[in-house]
Design a protein around this motif. Sequence first.
Motif, short mmCIF file in Angstrom:
data_model
loop_
_atom_site.label_atom_id
_atom_site.label_comp_id
_atom_site.label_asym_id
_atom_site.label_seq_id
_atom_site.Cartn_x
_atom_site.Cartn_y
_atom_site.Cartn_z
N GLY A 108 0.83 -1.19 0.00
CA GLY A 108 0.00 0.00 0.00
C GLY A 108 0.86 1.24 0.00
N PRO A 109 0.34 2.34 0.47
CA PRO A 109 1.13 3.57 0.56
C PRO A 109 2.35 3.39 1.46
CG PRO A 109 -1.20 4.02 0.89
CD PRO A 109 -1.04 2.53 0.92
N PRO A 110 3.41 4.16 1.23
CA PRO A 110 4.61 4.03 2.08
C PRO A 110 4.32 4.20 3.57
CG PRO A 110 5.07 5.39 0.16
CD PRO A 110 3.59 5.14 0.16
N GLU A 111 3.35 5.04 3.90
CA GLU A 111 3.03 5.23 5.32
C GLU A 111 2.54 3.93 5.95
OE1 GLU A 111 1.92 6.99 2.84
OE2 GLU A 111 2.64 9.06 3.12
N PHE A 112 1.68 3.20 5.22
CA PHE A 112 1.19 1.93 5.75
C PHE A 112 2.29 0.89 5.81
CE2 PHE A 112 -0.15 -2.38 4.63
CZ PHE A 112 -0.91 -2.70 5.76
N GLU A 113 3.10 0.79 4.78
CA GLU A 113 4.14 -0.23 4.74
C GLU A 113 5.17 -0.02 5.84
OE1 GLU A 113 5.82 -0.55 0.88
OE2 GLU A 113 3.95 -1.28 -0.05
N ARG A 114 5.46 1.22 6.18
CA ARG A 114 6.41 1.47 7.27
C ARG A 114 5.84 1.00 8.60
NH1 ARG A 114 7.23 6.58 4.70
NH2 ARG A 114 6.00 7.59 6.35
N ILE A 115 4.57 1.28 8.84
CA ILE A 115 3.94 0.83 10.09
C ILE A 115 3.89 -0.69 10.14
CG2 ILE A 115 1.78 0.81 11.40
CD1 ILE A 115 1.25 3.63 10.38
N PHE A 116 3.55 -1.30 9.02
CA PHE A 116 3.46 -2.76 8.98
C PHE A 116 4.82 -3.40 9.22
CE2 PHE A 116 3.65 -6.76 6.59
CZ PHE A 116 2.61 -7.45 7.19
#
Length: 211
Positions: A108-116
């Motif tokens: 998904g968006p970079p923001e989501f991938e970082r949290i994941f």
Amino acid sequence: MGNGSALYGPLKHLLASLPMRAELRSCCTTEVASPCCPHHFQPTRQQGLDLARGAPAWEIRFYSVAMLEQIHLLAAVTVLGVLEQAYFFLQVIHARRKFGISPPNISGPPEFERIFRAQVNSSEYFPIFVALLWQAGLFFHQGLAAALGLLYLYSRYCYFMGYRASSSDRLTPIYFSTGVLWVLIAAATLGLLHFFLSHYVGLNVLRLIAA
């Protein structure tokens, strides 16, 4: 004699039901192990077998308190670690809802991938941390292991929050948490080595160093 036998059962039950209090430790004024004191009571193998076969309840309770005093800090840090992992997991759920990404998708968006990725990385290291925490606490020093555990959990929190903001902000906390793990490894290794040498070889390294 008959009256004494009749009173022994209720009296034994009453003693077993009494709550443990810290004042009971004052009954032992020396460092010598004694069954009268839960703080200094360190039973031998035979005493442990006697307890398992049905020793008085007050002896079992005294021994339980003495044993719990050796692990309560480790247990508290472990619970904090589980709560931290739950918080990270909830952050991933919130991010999935925010960006509309349903399982099993992980892109998904970079923001989501970082949290994941921050959550996955933290969960991957958590079993290693717990194992080292307990080994260092049981065989080396509970207080030191618990303090290192708190440092590790704090650094993991900083790692998660930094990774959520930017990929570069994760580096310093992850390096610090890795260093804490290495210290726990060293403490656990030294503690286990000392135990095996003293228990099976009869060599007390600490006494040799002190001498």
